[in-house]
Design a protein around this motif. Structure first.
Motif, mmCIF file in Angstrom:
data_model
loop_
_atom_site.group_PDB
_atom_site.id
_atom_site.type_symbol
_atom_site.label_atom_id
_atom_site.label_comp_id
_atom_site.label_asym_id
_atom_site.label_seq_id
_atom_site.Cartn_x
_atom_site.Cartn_y
_atom_site.Cartn_z
ATOM 1 N N GLY A 160 0.846 -1.185 0.000
ATOM 2 C CA GLY A 160 0.000 0.000 0.000
ATOM 3 C C GLY A 160 0.880 1.231 0.000
ATOM 4 N N HIS A 161 0.673 2.093 0.976
ATOM 5 C CA HIS A 161 1.425 3.351 1.035
ATOM 6 C C HIS A 161 2.866 3.156 1.506
ATOM 7 N N ASP A 162 3.088 2.232 2.413
ATOM 8 C CA ASP A 162 4.434 2.005 2.941
ATOM 9 C C ASP A 162 5.201 1.092 1.993
ATOM 10 N N ILE A 163 6.045 1.719 1.179
ATOM 11 C CA ILE A 163 6.820 0.942 0.208
ATOM 12 C C ILE A 163 8.311 0.953 0.520
ATOM 13 N N ILE A 164 8.645 1.280 1.788
ATOM 14 C CA ILE A 164 10.064 1.298 2.154
ATOM 15 C C ILE A 164 10.400 0.505 3.413
ATOM 16 N N SER A 165 9.466 0.293 4.311
ATOM 17 C CA SER A 165 9.785 -0.379 5.573
ATOM 18 C C SER A 165 10.112 -1.849 5.342
ATOM 19 N N PRO A 166 11.281 -2.280 5.806
ATOM 20 C CA PRO A 166 11.683 -3.671 5.586
ATOM 21 C C PRO A 166 10.654 -4.699 6.060
ATOM 22 N N HIS A 167 9.985 -4.435 7.186
ATOM 23 C CA HIS A 167 8.996 -5.407 7.663
ATOM 24 C C HIS A 167 7.789 -5.496 6.735
ATOM 25 N N ARG A 168 7.469 -4.418 6.023
ATOM 26 C CA ARG A 168 6.368 -4.444 5.045
ATOM 27 C C ARG A 168 6.804 -5.122 3.753
ATOM 28 N N LEU A 169 8.046 -4.887 3.361
ATOM 29 C CA LEU A 169 8.545 -5.417 2.097
ATOM 30 C C LEU A 169 8.873 -6.899 2.185
ATOM 31 N N GLY A 170 9.153 -7.359 3.395
ATOM 32 C CA GLY A 170 9.433 -8.777 3.611
ATOM 33 C C GLY A 170 10.565 -9.276 2.727
ATOM 34 N N PRO A 171 10.332 -10.410 2.052
ATOM 35 C CA PRO A 171 11.404 -10.994 1.249
ATOM 36 C C PRO A 171 11.756 -10.164 0.000
ATOM 37 N N HIS A 172 10.956 -9.154 -0.288
ATOM 38 C CA HIS A 172 11.193 -8.315 -1.466
ATOM 39 C C HIS A 172 12.023 -7.076 -1.143
ATOM 40 N N ALA A 173 12.409 -6.906 0.118
ATOM 41 C CA ALA A 173 13.097 -5.681 0.549
ATOM 42 C C ALA A 173 14.353 -5.407 -0.271
ATOM 43 N N GLU A 174 15.214 -6.370 -0.407
ATOM 44 C CA GLU A 174 16.476 -6.141 -1.116
ATOM 45 C C GLU A 174 16.231 -5.809 -2.585
ATOM 46 N N THR A 175 15.335 -6.540 -3.227
ATOM 47 C CA THR A 175 15.038 -6.303 -4.639
ATOM 48 C C THR A 175 14.447 -4.911 -4.846
ATOM 49 N N LEU A 176 13.520 -4.512 -3.979
ATOM 50 C CA LEU A 176 12.909 -3.193 -4.119
ATOM 51 C C LEU A 176 13.908 -2.079 -3.817
ATOM 52 N N ASN A 177 14.741 -2.263 -2.825
ATOM 53 C CA ASN A 177 15.753 -1.242 -2.533
ATOM 54 C C ASN A 177 16.700 -1.074 -3.716
ATOM 55 N N GLU A 178 17.073 -2.165 -4.356
ATOM 56 C CA GLU A 178 17.915 -2.072 -5.557
ATOM 57 C C GLU A 178 17.164 -1.353 -6.677
ATOM 58 N N ARG A 179 15.894 -1.613 -6.791
ATOM 59 C CA ARG A 179 15.063 -0.944 -7.802
ATOM 60 C C ARG A 179 15.059 0.567 -7.565
ATOM 61 N N TYR A 180 14.917 0.966 -6.295
ATOM 62 C CA TYR A 180 14.895 2.392 -5.965
ATOM 63 C C TYR A 180 16.240 3.050 -6.267
ATOM 64 N N VAL A 181 17.315 2.374 -5.956
ATOM 65 C CA VAL A 181 18.645 2.921 -6.222
ATOM 66 C C VAL A 181 18.837 3.084 -7.734
ATOM 67 N N THR A 182 18.408 2.104 -8.511
ATOM 68 C CA THR A 182 18.520 2.183 -9.973
ATOM 69 C C THR A 182 17.702 3.355 -10.501
ATOM 70 N N LEU A 183 16.510 3.550 -9.981
ATOM 71 C CA LEU A 183 15.691 4.680 -10.421
ATOM 72 C C LEU A 183 16.357 6.003 -10.065
ATOM 73 N N TYR A 184 16.985 6.074 -8.924
ATOM 74 C CA TYR A 184 17.670 7.295 -8.510
ATOM 75 C C TYR A 184 18.902 7.566 -9.357
ATOM 76 N N GLU A 185 19.715 6.531 -9.539
ATOM 77 C CA GLU A 185 20.990 6.708 -10.228
ATOM 78 C C GLU A 185 20.884 6.661 -11.741
ATOM 79 N N GLY A 186 19.947 5.918 -12.257
ATOM 80 C CA GLY A 186 19.854 5.705 -13.698
ATOM 81 C C GLY A 186 20.553 4.422 -14.085
ATOM 82 N N SER A 187 20.335 4.021 -15.303
ATOM 83 C CA SER A 187 20.914 2.742 -15.733
ATOM 84 C C SER A 187 22.301 2.882 -16.292
#
Length: 187
Positions: A160-187
């Motif tokens: 839902g709204h919380d797309i950053i808290s590790p406990h909400r992201l569960g097993p997807h936390a690392e993948t989503l954090n990498e996704r956010y870094v890629t969006l910030y930095e660019g490809s």
């Protein structure tokens, strides 16, 4: 908490960050995205990258009907009504301060601005106005001639709204954090 106080805090934080290196970027989550966008708009020579996650440029229609948004913003924002909290614990007065900042974004964003703008939203977010979540960053990017990346997270994540808290992201936390870094930095 006032809109002016929030903006002063954000500007001071940006000054500190800018003094540390050659390129400065800002990341904002929810109401923090309002401040990050303000910095990109009003400090265009400083902010080179902008990433907003679940940006609260306006409340979801299911939370606050369009007809009462401005009266609530004014009455709670100026302290004319006693503060209340919604079912999620959000202070009406605090949210109104952020919405006052959004209401004072420039009518047209400056041509000088960030080189990269990205926004992320979860399809199950019932807190933010999903149209504004992408329209505001798109307008800023268009004015600045910046690259724009709008990302909707997969619905099967059930976020839902919380797309950053590790406990909400569960097993997807690392993948989503990498996704956010890629969006910030660019490809």
């Amino acid at each position: 908490m006032t809109a002016a106080g929030l903006l002063g805090y954000a500007a001071a934080a940006l000054d500190t960050a800018a003094a540390l290196g050659e390129e400065t970027g800002v990341v904002g989550v929810s109401a923090g995205a309002v401040l990050a966008t303000w910095l990109a708009a009003y400090r265009p020579g400083v902010v080179r990258r902008l990433l907003v996650l679940a940006p609260l440029y306006g409340p979801h229609a299911g939370q606050v009907p369009a007809a009462v948004r401005v009266p609530m913003q004014v009455l709670y924002g100026l302290g004319a009504l006693p503060d209340r909290r919604n079912a999620r614990g959000y202070s009406y007065r605090a949210v109104a301060q952020y919405l006052r900042i959004v209401a004072n974004y420039p009518a047209a964003f400056p041509a000088a601005g960030p080189r990269r703008v990205a926004a992320v939203l979860a399809p199950g977010d019932t807190t933010v106005d999903e149209r504004l979540a992408f329209a505001v960053p798109a307008s800023l990017a268009r004015a600045a001639g910046a690259s724009l990346h709008l990302d909707t997270l997969p619905s099967d994540l059930g976020l839902g709204h919380d797309i950053i808290s590790p406990h909400r992201l569960g097993p997807h936390a690392e993948t989503l954090n990498e996704r956010y870094v890629t969006l910030y930095e660019g490809s």
